[in-house]
Design a protein around this motif. Structure first.
Motif, PDB file in Angstrom:
ATOM      1  N   TYR A 178       0.809  -1.212   0.000  1.00  0.00           N
ATOM      2  CA  TYR A 178       0.000   0.000   0.000  1.00  0.00           C
ATOM      3  C   TYR A 178       0.846   1.267   0.000  1.00  0.00           C
ATOM      4  N   LEU A 179       2.124   1.148   0.336  1.00  0.00           N
ATOM      5  CA  LEU A 179       2.996   2.324   0.259  1.00  0.00           C
ATOM      6  C   LEU A 179       3.072   2.849  -1.171  1.00  0.00           C
ATOM      7  N   ASP A 227      11.313   3.274  -5.727  1.00  0.00           N
ATOM      8  CA  ASP A 227      11.789   2.184  -4.871  1.00  0.00           C
ATOM      9  C   ASP A 227      12.569   2.693  -3.663  1.00  0.00           C
ATOM     10  N   VAL A 228      13.415   3.715  -3.878  1.00  0.00           N
ATOM     11  CA  VAL A 228      14.263   4.198  -2.792  1.00  0.00           C
ATOM     12  C   VAL A 228      13.427   4.790  -1.667  1.00  0.00           C
ATOM     13  N   PHE A 283      12.675   2.956   2.086  1.00  0.00           N
ATOM     14  CA  PHE A 283      12.991   3.748   3.278  1.00  0.00           C
ATOM     15  C   PHE A 283      11.852   3.659   4.297  1.00  0.00           C
ATOM     16  N   PHE A 284      10.605   3.870   3.831  1.00  0.00           N
ATOM     17  CA  PHE A 284       9.467   3.877   4.747  1.00  0.00           C
ATOM     18  C   PHE A 284       8.951   2.467   5.060  1.00  0.00           C
ATOM     19  N   ASP A 326       9.905   9.311  12.114  1.00  0.00           N
ATOM     20  CA  ASP A 326      10.343   8.652  10.882  1.00  0.00           C
ATOM     21  C   ASP A 326      10.045   9.510   9.654  1.00  0.00           C
ATOM     22  N   LEU A 327       8.911  10.218   9.697  1.00  0.00           N
ATOM     23  CA  LEU A 327       8.561  11.099   8.580  1.00  0.00           C
ATOM     24  C   LEU A 327       9.594  12.204   8.432  1.00  0.00           C
ATOM     25  N   TYR A 328       9.992  12.812   9.553  1.00  0.00           N
ATOM     26  CA  TYR A 328      10.964  13.907   9.490  1.00  0.00           C
ATOM     27  C   TYR A 328      12.372  13.397   9.196  1.00  0.00           C
ATOM     28  N   GLU A 329      12.645  12.162   9.564  1.00  0.00           N
ATOM     29  CA  GLU A 329      13.913  11.560   9.146  1.00  0.00           C
ATOM     30  C   GLU A 329      13.936  11.430   7.623  1.00  0.00           C
TER      31      GLU A 329
END
Length: 369
Positions: A150-151, A161-162, A166-167, A265-268
Motif C-alpha cells: 500500500y505504500l 523504490d528508494v 525507506f518507509f 520517521d517522517l521527518y527523518e
C-alpha cells in the motif's frame, strides 16, 4: 436423508461457492452503482454553481447534495470493508478499461492523420476490442495485497523504490476496532495513518487554514464538518507537516487496518530526501485544497500531481515571516492561497486561505497570526 448424507461433504462446498459468487456479484453491482451516484452528485454540484442565480437556493441544494454524498461515501467504505477483494478487482478492471479506451482514442487519431496504415489500424482496433470483451471474464475478486504494497498508493512517494524501501523499514501495521479514536482534535500529531482497509469518520470545527479564528470572516460559525476516509486515504499529513495540533477527531466506523509512519520517521525522511519529499507533500495537499474549494474555476486545468511534478503546471511557494512575494500575473493564470493569510502590499487588503488572489494583486506579504 440417508441417501444425501454421504454426498453432503461434496454438496455443501459447492453450495457455499455458489452463494459466495452471488454475494460478490451483488457487492460488485452495488459498489459500481454507488460510485456512479457519487460522481453524479459531484457533477450536479458543479452544474448548480453554473446555472443558479440565487445564493440561498444554491447553498441549500449544495448542502443536500453534500449530505447525500457523505452517506454514499459511507456506504462505499462499508462495502470496501466487507468485500475488499471485490473492490480491488473492480478498480483493476476499470483501470484496464481506461487504458484500453485511451489506446483506442490514440489509435483513431494516428490513423486519421495517416501515421498508421489503415490495415494495421483495423487489426489493432480488433485486438483492443477483444481485450475489452475479455474483461467480462475478469475475476470477481483479487486477493488482498500485503500491507507494505500500500505504500505504492502514497502519491508523494511517486512509486520510487528508494522512497518506498525507506518507509517500508519504518512503517508499522496497526489495527483499530469499531468506535476507536485514532486521534483527537487539539492533540499533537503522532504520525500519519495510511488506511489499508475499513473506514474512519473525521469530525471537526470549521478548518482554520492556519489563521486565528478571531480573524476569520466565519469566526462565529458553529458548523461541524464531517468527512469519511476509506482505503488509500491518509490521516494526519497537514498536522505532521506543520507540527501543529490536529484539527479533527478521527473515529473508526469499522474495524480499521492502517500503515502507520511516526512523526520522527517522517521527518527523518524529510532530512534524508531534502527538500523534495516535504515539498511534494505540500504540493499534494495544495492541489487537494484547490480542487476542493475551486473546482469550477479549475475544471479546464490539467493539474494532476505527476504532471505538476514533471512539467511544473503548478507549484507551491512558501512565504516566511515578513517575506514578500511579487506575483507575475502575466505568466500565472491562478494564484491560490491554500494556507495562512497575506496582505496586498499596495492596498493593505487582507486575504485568507482558501482563496484565489485577484489579478489586481501584484505583491503580497505574509500575515503572522
Amino acid at each position: 436423508m440417508g441417501y444425501l448424507a454421504p454426498h453432503l461433504p461434496i454438496i455443501i462446498p459447492l453450495l457455499i461457492n455458489i452463494v459466495d459468487v452471488q454475494i460478490k456479484k451483488r457487492l460488485s453491482l452495488t459498489y459500481s452503482i454507488t460510485k456512479g451516484y457519487v460522481k453524479s452528485l459531484e457533477d450536479t454540484k458543479f452544474l448548480i454553481r453554473q446555472i443558479s442565480s440565487r445564493k440561498s437556493i444554491d447553498q441549500k441544494l449544495y448542502e443536500i447534495l453534500e449530505t447525500n454524498k457523505r452517506d454514499a461515501v459511507k456506504e462505499l467504505g462499508l462495502i470496501e470493508h466487507e468485500g475488499r477483494d471485490v473492490v480491488i478487482a473492480l478498480k483493476t478492471k476499470q483501470a484496464i478499461r481506461n487504458v484500453i479506451a485511451k489506446a483506442l482514442k490514440s489509435l483513431t487519431f494516428l490513423s486519421s492523420r495517416g501515421i498508421i496504415d489503415k490495415y494495421e489500424s483495423v487489426e489493432m482496433n480488433k485486438v483492443l476490442l477483444e481485450k475489452i470483451k475479455s474483461l467480462n471474464n475478469f475475476p470477481m475478486a483479487i486477493p488482498l495485497p500485503t500491507p507494505d504494497k500500500y505504500l505504492h498508493n502514497i502519491i508523494w512517494l511517486e512509486n520510487k523504490d528508494v522512497l518506498i524501501e525507506f518507509f517500508k523499514e519504518r512503517a508499522k501495521l496497526a489495527y483499530f476496532d469499531y468506535g476507536d479514536v485514532i486521534c483527537k482534535e487539539g492533540e499533537m500529531p503522532q504520525g500519519i495513518y495510511l488506511i489499508i482497509s475499513g473506514m474512519a469518520i473525521l469530525e471537526s470545527s470549521p478548518p482554520t487554514f492556519g489563521i486565528d479564528r478571531s480573524l476569520r470572516p466565519d469566526r462565529e460559525s458553529t458548523t461541524r464538518f464531517t468527512e469519511y476516509c476509506t482505503s488509500g486515504d491518509i490521516i494526519g499529513e497537514l498536522s505532521c507537516l506543520l507540527k501543529r495540533e490536529i484539527e479533527y477527531t478521527a473515529i473508526c466506523e469499522t474495524i480499521l487496518q492502517v500503515c502507520f509512519i511516526s512523526l520522527e520517521d517522517l521527518y527523518e525522511g524529510f532530512d534524508f530526501f531534502w527538500p523534495s519529499l516535504e515539498y511534494k507533500i505540500w504540493l499534494k495537499l495544495a492541489l487537494s485544497i484547490a480542487y476542493q474549494y475551486f473546482e469550477s474555476s479549475l475544471v479546464d486545468e490539467d493539474l494532476k500531481f505527476q504532471k505538476c511534478v514533471m512539467l511544473n503546471h503548478a507549484y507551491v511557494e512558501t512565504l516566511s515571516s515578513y517575506n514578500e512575494m511579487i506575483i507575475d500575473n502575466v505568466n500565472m493564470k491562478f494564484v491560490i492561497l491554500v494556507y495562512g493569510s497575506v496582505i496586498d502590499t499596495k492596498t493593505e487588503v487582507p486575504y485568507f486561505a482558501p482563496c484565489i488572489l485577484p489579478k489586481t494583486c501584484e505583491q503580497v506579504r505574509r500575515v503572522i497570526s
